[in-house]
Design a protein around this motif. Structure first.
Motif, PDB file in Angstrom:
ATOM      1  N   LYS A 193       0.833  -1.190   0.000  1.00  0.00           N
ATOM      2  CA  LYS A 193       0.000   0.000   0.000  1.00  0.00           C
ATOM      3  C   LYS A 193       0.876   1.252   0.000  1.00  0.00           C
ATOM      4  O   LYS A 193       1.948   1.275   0.588  1.00  0.00           O
ATOM      5  CB  LYS A 193      -0.923   0.012   1.224  1.00  0.00           C
ATOM      6  CG  LYS A 193      -1.870  -1.189   1.307  1.00  0.00           C
ATOM      7  CD  LYS A 193      -2.650  -1.427   0.032  1.00  0.00           C
ATOM      8  CE  LYS A 193      -3.996  -0.923  -0.070  1.00  0.00           C
ATOM      9  NZ  LYS A 193      -5.095  -1.200   0.668  1.00  0.00           N
ATOM     10  N   THR A 224       2.057   5.144   0.730  1.00  0.00           N
ATOM     11  CA  THR A 224       2.131   6.031   1.891  1.00  0.00           C
ATOM     12  C   THR A 224       2.356   7.450   1.369  1.00  0.00           C
ATOM     13  O   THR A 224       2.599   7.648   0.174  1.00  0.00           O
ATOM     14  CB  THR A 224       3.308   5.647   2.815  1.00  0.00           C
ATOM     15  OG1 THR A 224       4.533   5.848   2.116  1.00  0.00           O
ATOM     16  CG2 THR A 224       3.197   4.205   3.301  1.00  0.00           C
ATOM     17  N   GLU A 225       2.299   8.407   2.263  1.00  0.00           N
ATOM     18  CA  GLU A 225       2.579   9.788   1.841  1.00  0.00           C
ATOM     19  C   GLU A 225       3.985   9.895   1.262  1.00  0.00           C
ATOM     20  O   GLU A 225       4.207  10.608   0.280  1.00  0.00           O
ATOM     21  CB  GLU A 225       2.376  10.749   3.005  1.00  0.00           C
ATOM     22  CG  GLU A 225       0.905  10.917   3.368  1.00  0.00           C
ATOM     23  CD  GLU A 225       0.674  11.939   4.461  1.00  0.00           C
ATOM     24  OE1 GLU A 225       1.575  12.768   4.711  1.00  0.00           O
ATOM     25  OE2 GLU A 225      -0.408  11.905   5.053  1.00  0.00           O
ATOM     26  N   GLU A 265       3.990   8.421  -2.276  1.00  0.00           N
ATOM     27  CA  GLU A 265       3.261   9.316  -3.181  1.00  0.00           C
ATOM     28  C   GLU A 265       4.058  10.588  -3.482  1.00  0.00           C
ATOM     29  O   GLU A 265       3.851  11.213  -4.512  1.00  0.00           O
ATOM     30  CB  GLU A 265       1.883   9.670  -2.620  1.00  0.00           C
ATOM     31  CG  GLU A 265       0.839   8.600  -2.874  1.00  0.00           C
ATOM     32  CD  GLU A 265       0.547   8.436  -4.349  1.00  0.00           C
ATOM     33  OE1 GLU A 265      -0.108   9.324  -4.944  1.00  0.00           O
ATOM     34  OE2 GLU A 265       0.994   7.427  -4.941  1.00  0.00           O
ATOM     35  N   ALA A 300      -6.906   9.616  -1.175  1.00  0.00           N
ATOM     36  CA  ALA A 300      -6.948   8.402  -0.341  1.00  0.00           C
ATOM     37  C   ALA A 300      -5.672   7.581  -0.512  1.00  0.00           C
ATOM     38  O   ALA A 300      -5.695   6.428  -0.928  1.00  0.00           O
ATOM     39  CB  ALA A 300      -8.192   7.569  -0.635  1.00  0.00           C
ATOM     40  N   THR A 301      -4.554   8.196  -0.162  1.00  0.00           N
ATOM     41  CA  THR A 301      -3.246   7.570  -0.327  1.00  0.00           C
ATOM     42  C   THR A 301      -3.219   6.145   0.205  1.00  0.00           C
ATOM     43  O   THR A 301      -2.683   5.253  -0.449  1.00  0.00           O
ATOM     44  CB  THR A 301      -2.164   8.419   0.379  1.00  0.00           C
ATOM     45  OG1 THR A 301      -2.120   9.699  -0.237  1.00  0.00           O
ATOM     46  CG2 THR A 301      -0.803   7.770   0.301  1.00  0.00           C
ATOM     47  N   ARG A 302      -3.791   5.893   1.361  1.00  0.00           N
ATOM     48  CA  ARG A 302      -3.739   4.544   1.973  1.00  0.00           C
ATOM     49  C   ARG A 302      -4.466   3.496   1.149  1.00  0.00           C
ATOM     50  O   ARG A 302      -4.302   2.307   1.382  1.00  0.00           O
ATOM     51  CB  ARG A 302      -4.331   4.583   3.380  1.00  0.00           C
ATOM     52  CG  ARG A 302      -3.664   5.547   4.332  1.00  0.00           C
ATOM     53  CD  ARG A 302      -2.386   5.112   4.919  1.00  0.00           C
ATOM     54  NE  ARG A 302      -2.494   3.879   5.668  1.00  0.00           N
ATOM     55  CZ  ARG A 302      -1.437   3.262   6.134  1.00  0.00           C
ATOM     56  NH1 ARG A 302      -0.253   3.743   5.956  1.00  0.00           N
ATOM     57  NH2 ARG A 302      -1.575   2.149   6.796  1.00  0.00           N
ATOM     58  N   GLU A 303      -5.288   3.926   0.188  1.00  0.00           N
ATOM     59  CA  GLU A 303      -6.001   2.982  -0.676  1.00  0.00           C
ATOM     60  C   GLU A 303      -5.265   2.728  -1.986  1.00  0.00           C
ATOM     61  O   GLU A 303      -5.697   1.903  -2.789  1.00  0.00           O
ATOM     62  CB  GLU A 303      -7.414   3.497  -0.964  1.00  0.00           C
ATOM     63  CG  GLU A 303      -8.266   3.666   0.279  1.00  0.00           C
ATOM     64  CD  GLU A 303      -8.413   2.385   1.077  1.00  0.00           C
ATOM     65  OE1 GLU A 303      -8.624   1.320   0.461  1.00  0.00           O
ATOM     66  OE2 GLU A 303      -8.290   2.433   2.313  1.00  0.00           O
ATOM     67  N   SER A 315       3.576   0.961   7.395  1.00  0.00           N
ATOM     68  CA  SER A 315       3.040   0.579   6.084  1.00  0.00           C
ATOM     69  C   SER A 315       2.157  -0.651   6.224  1.00  0.00           C
ATOM     70  O   SER A 315       2.116  -1.281   7.275  1.00  0.00           O
ATOM     71  CB  SER A 315       4.178   0.312   5.090  1.00  0.00           C
ATOM     72  OG  SER A 315       4.928  -0.811   5.483  1.00  0.00           O
ATOM     73  N   GLU A 316       1.475  -0.972   5.129  1.00  0.00           N
ATOM     74  CA  GLU A 316       0.610  -2.157   5.079  1.00  0.00           C
ATOM     75  C   GLU A 316       0.854  -2.915   3.789  1.00  0.00           C
ATOM     76  O   GLU A 316       1.148  -2.322   2.750  1.00  0.00           O
ATOM     77  CB  GLU A 316      -0.868  -1.764   5.111  1.00  0.00           C
ATOM     78  CG  GLU A 316      -1.343  -1.224   6.420  1.00  0.00           C
ATOM     79  CD  GLU A 316      -2.840  -0.926   6.420  1.00  0.00           C
ATOM     80  OE1 GLU A 316      -3.513  -1.146   5.390  1.00  0.00           O
ATOM     81  OE2 GLU A 316      -3.324  -0.463   7.451  1.00  0.00           O
ATOM     82  N   GLU A 341      -1.183  -5.964   1.572  1.00  0.00           N
ATOM     83  CA  GLU A 341      -2.456  -6.682   1.404  1.00  0.00           C
ATOM     84  C   GLU A 341      -2.214  -7.908   0.532  1.00  0.00           C
ATOM     85  O   GLU A 341      -1.485  -7.839  -0.455  1.00  0.00           O
ATOM     86  CB  GLU A 341      -3.455  -5.748   0.723  1.00  0.00           C
ATOM     87  CG  GLU A 341      -4.815  -6.343   0.468  1.00  0.00           C
ATOM     88  CD  GLU A 341      -5.759  -5.330  -0.168  1.00  0.00           C
ATOM     89  OE1 GLU A 341      -6.714  -5.781  -0.814  1.00  0.00           O
ATOM     90  OE2 GLU A 341      -5.545  -4.110  -0.026  1.00  0.00           O
TER      91      GLU A 341
END
Length: 119
Positions: free
Chosen positions: A8, A10-11, A14, A71-74, A105-106, A108
């Motif tokens: 995913k 992050t700021e 990005e 929606a950066t986290r998406e 961070s994540e 998925e």
């Protein structure tokens, strides 16, 4: 089973902040381990969404939307495509993964459809 493993955004990602040489080396070792285990099919990082486009569909209409996207986290900053025995194996490998970002961070994990799913 084939899974897509999504890093995913992050700021930092990005903003286009690139990993340090040390972080790249650590991730390289992890990717080498995936490859040696016969799991890794493909992997890559993605440029920030400011370099991207989205195409919105409504019937026969198409609308192009320029990045950056909210929606950066998406958003997705990178991915792997793995062949694993089951989702538990994928989880075990992700737990071994170095943090792909400088901060929190994540990652998925999503199973990929096969033709058998449609029969």
């Amino acid at each position: 089973m084939r899974v897509m493993v999504l890093v995913k955004a992050t700021e930092d990602s990005e903003r286009g902040l690139l990993p340090t040489a040390e972080a790249m080396a650590e991730m390289g070792r992890f990717n080498d381990a995936l490859s040696a285990a016969g799991i890794l099919i493909d992997a890559d990082g993605l440029k920030p969404s400011s370099h991207g486009k989205r195409i919105a569909f409504a019937g026969t209409d198409r609308t192009v939307i320029d990045g950056p996207f909210p929606a950066t986290r998406e958003l997705v900053a990178g991915f792997w495509l793995w062949e694993v025995a089951d989702i538990a194996e994928a989880v075990a490998w992700v737990k071994r993964c170095p943090n792909p970002m400088p901060g929190p961070s994540e990652i998925e994990i999503r199973p990929v459809y096969t033709m058998a799913d449609f029969q």
